[in-house]
Design an enzyme around this catalytic site. Structure first.
Site: not given
Length: 390
Positions: A59, A70, A217, A222
Site C-alpha cells: 500500500e 497527482h 494481481t 503486469d
C-alpha cells in the site's frame, strides 16, 4: 615545414569534445553518475526502503506512485503558471491545501510519509523527492520499468488550484482534454499512464472498503489490468451506486480480501474508440506496456520544467524486480465470452483461463496474509473530499 591541417583540425575537434564532456562521479554504492548531486539520492533510496517501503509493492508503494501523478498533473497551459507548477512538490510544501482537494482524498498518507525526508535530506527539493520516491516505490513491483529520474526541480512557490486532477466519474472527452491541457499527452499516452492501475487500490471510492484492488494481481506490474477491465461486470465488491465506480468481473469479497473494484473512467477508456485499441494493445504485452508507461512518466515527471535545466540521475534509481513471467490469463469464472471489445482493427490475443468455476479471492497483502506491513507518519496533511482514484 608542411602542416597537415586536416590532422590539426581533427585534434582541435577532439580536444573540444573532450573538454566539453561532462565529468563523472562515483557514488558510495559504486554507481557512476554524471553529477555529484545524484549521489545525494543514494542514501535517500535506502531510507525510503527501510523507513517506509520495506522492499514491498504494498500500500505504501502504491500511494507514492499515485502521488507522482497527482503532484505533476496539476498544471495548465490554458490557465497559465498561476494554476499550478506541475511536478514541483507543492503537495509537500503546502500540505494543508492540495491534499484537501476533492480528488486527492487519501493522498495525505503519502504526503505525510514523505515530509520528514525534506529535513532529513535538506539538499533535495520537494519536487525531486516526490518523483524519486515514486521511482523507488515502483521498483519494488515485479515487472515495472526502471523510471527515468532527473534532479534539480526548484521548490514550489504556491499550491496548485483545485480542479486539475481527473476524476473517475469524468467522461473520456474531459479526461483527454485535461491531459492535453496539462502537457499535450496523446490518448495513447493517457492509456499508458494507466498501467499504474495494475498496482493500484482504492480506499475511498466505496467508503465501506479498504484497499480495493483494480485487478487480480495488485502486487505485480503486469498487463492483467488491461484484460480484466475489458470483461463484463457482474457485481460490486461492496456497496453499489458509488460515484466513479461501475460493476466489476471479480467482485467477491471475504473479510480483508476485497474483490476487484472497477473505476468508471477505466471502463470508459477501454471502450472508447479514441483509446480502445491502445488499451487492448497492452493485453499480454508486458514489455510494450512497461516501455510505454516509462515514456509517458518521463513526460509527466518534468511538467513545469525544462529538461535541459535538470540533471539525469536515472542511474541511482533501483533496478526493479523482474517480471513474474506469468502471461495475462482470464481469471477463474471468466473467459473470452465475457470480453467487451470496441477495437476491431487489431486481433485479440489467445489467452488461457485459470481453472475453477468460482472467483479466486484476491489477497489483501503481497505475502498472502491478512495483516500487511504499512507505515503511516503523523503530519499536517489531512484527508477531505471525495473519490480516490489511486
Amino acid at each position: 615545414m608542411a602542416f597537415n591541417f586536416a590532422a590539426i583540425l581533427a585534434f582541435v575537434s577532439l580536444a573540444a569534445v573532450t573538454s566539453a564532456a561532462p565529468s563523472k562521479t562515483t557514488c558510495s554504492n559504486g554507481v557512476v553518475v554524471p553529477d555529484a548531486v545524484c549521489c545525494d539520492f543514494v542514501p535517500l533510496a535506502s531510507a525510503l526502503q527501510s523507513e517506509v517501503l520495506m522492499g514491498d509493492c504494498g500500500e505504501d508503494a502504491h500511494e507514492l506512485v499515485r502521488l507522482i501523478f497527482h503532484d505533476a498533473i496539476a498544471i495548465s497551459q490554458s490557465m497559465g503558471p498561476s494554476a499550478g507548477g506541475g511536478a514541483d512538490g507543492s503537495m509537500l510544501i503546502f500540505p494543508t491545501v492540495e491534499p484537501a482537494f476533492f480528488p486527492n482524498l487519501g493522498i495525505a498518507d503519502s504526503v505525510n510519509n514523505l515530509i520528514p525526508f525534506l529535513s532529513q535530506f535538506p539538499t533535495i527539493s520537494a519536487g525531486d523527492l516526490v518523483q524519486f520516491a515514486g521511482a523507488v516505490a515502483i521498483s519494488n513491483c515485479p515487472g515495472a520499468p526502471q523510471l527515468e529520474f532527473l534532479a534539480g526541480r526548484p521548490n514550489a512557490t504556491a499550491p496548485a488550484i483545485d480542479g486539475l486532477i481527473p476524476e473517475p466519474q469524468d467522461d473520456v472527452t474531459k479526461i483527454l482534454a485535461r491531459f492535453k491541457d496539462a502537457g499535450n499527452f496523446s490518448p495513447a499516452e493517457v492509456v499508458a499512464l494507466l498501467a499504474s492501475h495494475s498496482i493500484a487500490r482504492a480506499d475511498h471510492v466505496d467508503p465501506t472498503l479498504d484497499a480495493a484492488p483494480f485487478d487480480s494481481t495488485p502486487f505485480d506490474f503486469d498487463t492483467q489490468i488491461f484484460l480484466e477491465v475489458l470483461l463484463k461486470g457482474v457485481g460490486f465488491p461492496g456497496l453499489a451506486n458509488n460515484t466513479g465506480e461501475v460493476s466489476s468481473p471479480l467482485p467477491v469479497t471475504d473479510g480483508t480480501d476485497v474483490g476487484e473494484l472497477r473505476l468508471q473512467s477505466d471502463f470508459a477508456l477501454a471502450r472508447d474508440e479514441r483509446t480502445a485499441c491502445a488499451w487492448q494493445s497492452f493485453v499480454n504485452e508486458q514489455e510494450a506496456m512497461a516501455t510505454a508507461f516509462k515514456n509517458a512518466v518521463k513526460k509527466l515527471a518534468v511538467l513545469g520544467h525544462n529538461r535541459n535545466d535538470l540533471v539525469d540521475c536515472s542511474a541511482v534509481v533501483p533496478v526493479p524486480k523482474p517480471a513474474t513471467g506469468t502471461p495475462a490469463t482470464f481469471p477463474a469464472s471468466t473467459g473470452p465470452q465475457d470480453l467487451e471489445l470496441t477495437c476491431t482493427t487489431e486481433p485479440f490475443p489467445t489467452l488461457s483461463t485459470a481453472p475453477g468455476a468460482q472467483q479466486t479471492l484476491i489477497p489483501h497483502c503481497s505475502d498472502g496474509t491478512m495483516t500487511c506491513n504499512s507505515v503511516q507518519f503523523d503530519g499536517p496533511a489531512t484527508n477531505f473530499g471525495g473519490a480516490d482514484d489511486s
